[in-house]
Motif scaffolding. Sequence first.
Motif, short mmCIF file in Angstrom:
data_model
loop_
_atom_site.label_atom_id
_atom_site.label_comp_id
_atom_site.label_asym_id
_atom_site.label_seq_id
_atom_site.Cartn_x
_atom_site.Cartn_y
_atom_site.Cartn_z
N GLU A 68 -6.19 0.90 -12.48
CA GLU A 68 -6.83 1.77 -13.47
C GLU A 68 -6.11 3.11 -13.60
N THR A 69 -4.78 3.06 -13.59
CA THR A 69 -4.00 4.30 -13.60
C THR A 69 -2.85 4.27 -14.60
N ILE A 70 -2.38 5.47 -14.92
CA ILE A 70 -1.17 5.65 -15.72
C ILE A 70 -0.25 6.61 -14.96
N ILE A 71 1.02 6.24 -14.85
CA ILE A 71 2.01 7.14 -14.26
C ILE A 71 2.51 8.05 -15.39
N VAL A 72 2.42 9.35 -15.17
CA VAL A 72 2.75 10.33 -16.21
C VAL A 72 3.91 11.20 -15.76
N MET A 73 4.84 11.46 -16.68
CA MET A 73 5.92 12.39 -16.41
C MET A 73 5.56 13.72 -17.09
N GLY A 74 5.23 14.71 -16.29
CA GLY A 74 4.77 15.99 -16.82
C GLY A 74 5.87 17.02 -16.96
N LYS A 75 5.44 18.27 -17.11
CA LYS A 75 6.39 19.38 -17.25
C LYS A 75 7.29 19.49 -16.02
N GLY A 76 8.53 19.88 -16.24
CA GLY A 76 9.45 20.06 -15.12
C GLY A 76 9.80 18.76 -14.42
N ALA A 77 9.70 17.64 -15.17
CA ALA A 77 10.01 16.32 -14.62
C ALA A 77 9.17 16.01 -13.37
N LYS A 78 7.93 16.51 -13.38
CA LYS A 78 7.02 16.24 -12.26
C LYS A 78 6.14 15.04 -12.59
N GLN A 79 6.23 14.04 -11.75
CA GLN A 79 5.47 12.81 -11.98
C GLN A 79 4.10 12.92 -11.31
N ARG A 80 3.07 12.42 -11.99
CA ARG A 80 1.74 12.38 -11.39
C ARG A 80 1.02 11.13 -11.88
N ILE A 81 -0.09 10.83 -11.26
CA ILE A 81 -0.88 9.66 -11.63
C ILE A 81 -2.25 10.11 -12.12
N VAL A 82 -2.69 9.55 -13.24
CA VAL A 82 -4.03 9.84 -13.75
C VAL A 82 -4.80 8.53 -13.86
N ARG A 83 -6.11 8.64 -13.81
CA ARG A 83 -6.95 7.44 -13.92
C ARG A 83 -7.53 7.33 -15.32
N ILE A 84 -7.75 6.09 -15.76
CA ILE A 84 -8.45 5.83 -17.01
C ILE A 84 -9.69 5.02 -16.71
N GLY A 85 -10.81 5.39 -17.34
CA GLY A 85 -12.07 4.71 -17.12
C GLY A 85 -12.12 3.34 -17.78
N HIS A 86 -13.18 2.61 -17.51
CA HIS A 86 -13.30 1.23 -17.99
C HIS A 86 -13.33 1.13 -19.52
N LYS A 87 -14.06 2.02 -20.19
CA LYS A 87 -14.14 1.97 -21.65
C LYS A 87 -12.78 2.28 -22.28
N THR A 88 -12.06 3.20 -21.66
CA THR A 88 -10.72 3.54 -22.16
C THR A 88 -9.77 2.37 -21.97
N GLN A 89 -9.83 1.73 -20.80
CA GLN A 89 -8.99 0.56 -20.54
C GLN A 89 -9.27 -0.54 -21.56
N GLU A 90 -10.54 -0.79 -21.82
CA GLU A 90 -10.93 -1.83 -22.77
C GLU A 90 -10.38 -1.53 -24.16
N SER A 91 -10.44 -0.26 -24.54
CA SER A 91 -9.95 0.15 -25.86
C SER A 91 -8.44 -0.03 -25.96
N ILE A 92 -7.71 0.32 -24.90
CA ILE A 92 -6.26 0.16 -24.90
C ILE A 92 -5.88 -1.32 -24.97
N LEU A 93 -6.59 -2.16 -24.22
CA LEU A 93 -6.30 -3.59 -24.22
C LEU A 93 -6.57 -4.22 -25.58
N ARG A 94 -7.64 -3.79 -26.25
CA ARG A 94 -7.94 -4.29 -27.60
C ARG A 94 -6.80 -3.93 -28.55
N TYR A 95 -6.28 -2.72 -28.40
CA TYR A 95 -5.15 -2.29 -29.23
C TYR A 95 -3.90 -3.12 -28.92
#
Length: 200
Positions: A68-95
Motif C-alpha cells: 500500500e505504498t508509493i516510492i517518491v523522489m522528492g526535492k533534492g533527490a531525496k527518496q521517501r515512501i508514502v502510503r495510499i489508503g484502500h479507496k485510493t488504491q481501488e481508484s488507481i486500479l480502476r484507472y
Amino acid sequence: MATIKPPRTEQKVIRPFTKQQIADLLTTCGDSPTGLRNRAMILTMLDTGLRVSEMAAIQLKDMDFDKETIIVMGKGAKQRIVRIGHKTQESILRYLLTRQDECPALWLSTTGTDLSTEGIKVVIRELGKRAGLTGVRCSPHTFRHTFATQSLINGAGEFEVQSLLGHSTLTMTKRYTASLRSEYAVQEHKKFSPVDNMRL
C-alpha cells in the motif's frame, strides 16, 4: 546593510478544500477513462500530499499495492515512501484497468504520453472550473494543504506529517498547524465571545 532588518514575508491563512468541494470535484470526473484517471489523481493527491512534480514523476514500478505504498523522489533527490489508503488504491486500479499501453508512467495524458507537471495543474484547474468552486485556489498545492490539515485533524503528529510531506524541517509543517489552530479558535469563539457572554 548588516543592521537593516529584512522585510517580513506576508503569511496568508492557508485555505484547504472543504469536504463538499472535494465531493464536487469528484462528481465532475465521471466514468470515462480520463474521468477515472482524474478521480485517481485527486484521491492520490488528497491521500498523500505529494508535490505536483512528485505526482508527475511516479512510475508504475514505484507502486506497491501489497504494501500500500508509493516510492517518491522528492526535492533534492531525496527518496521517501508514502502510503495510499484502500479507496485510493481501488481508484488507481480502476484507472489502470482502462489502459492498453506499455508506458512506464502512472499518469498519462489523453494522447498517451506522460502527464507533465503543467498538465496536472491544467487538469485540476479545469475540474475546479467545471465544479464551480469558489473561495479556494483549485491547484495541486491546495491538495497538499488539505492533506496536511486533515491529517492533523485526524490525529497525526507534526513529525508524521513532516515526514510524509517530505519537509526537511518542521518550519513549513508548523504553518499548517498554525492555520488549523486559527480556524479552530474562530469556531471556539462562539463559546467564549466576551461580548456575547456579558449579555450587554
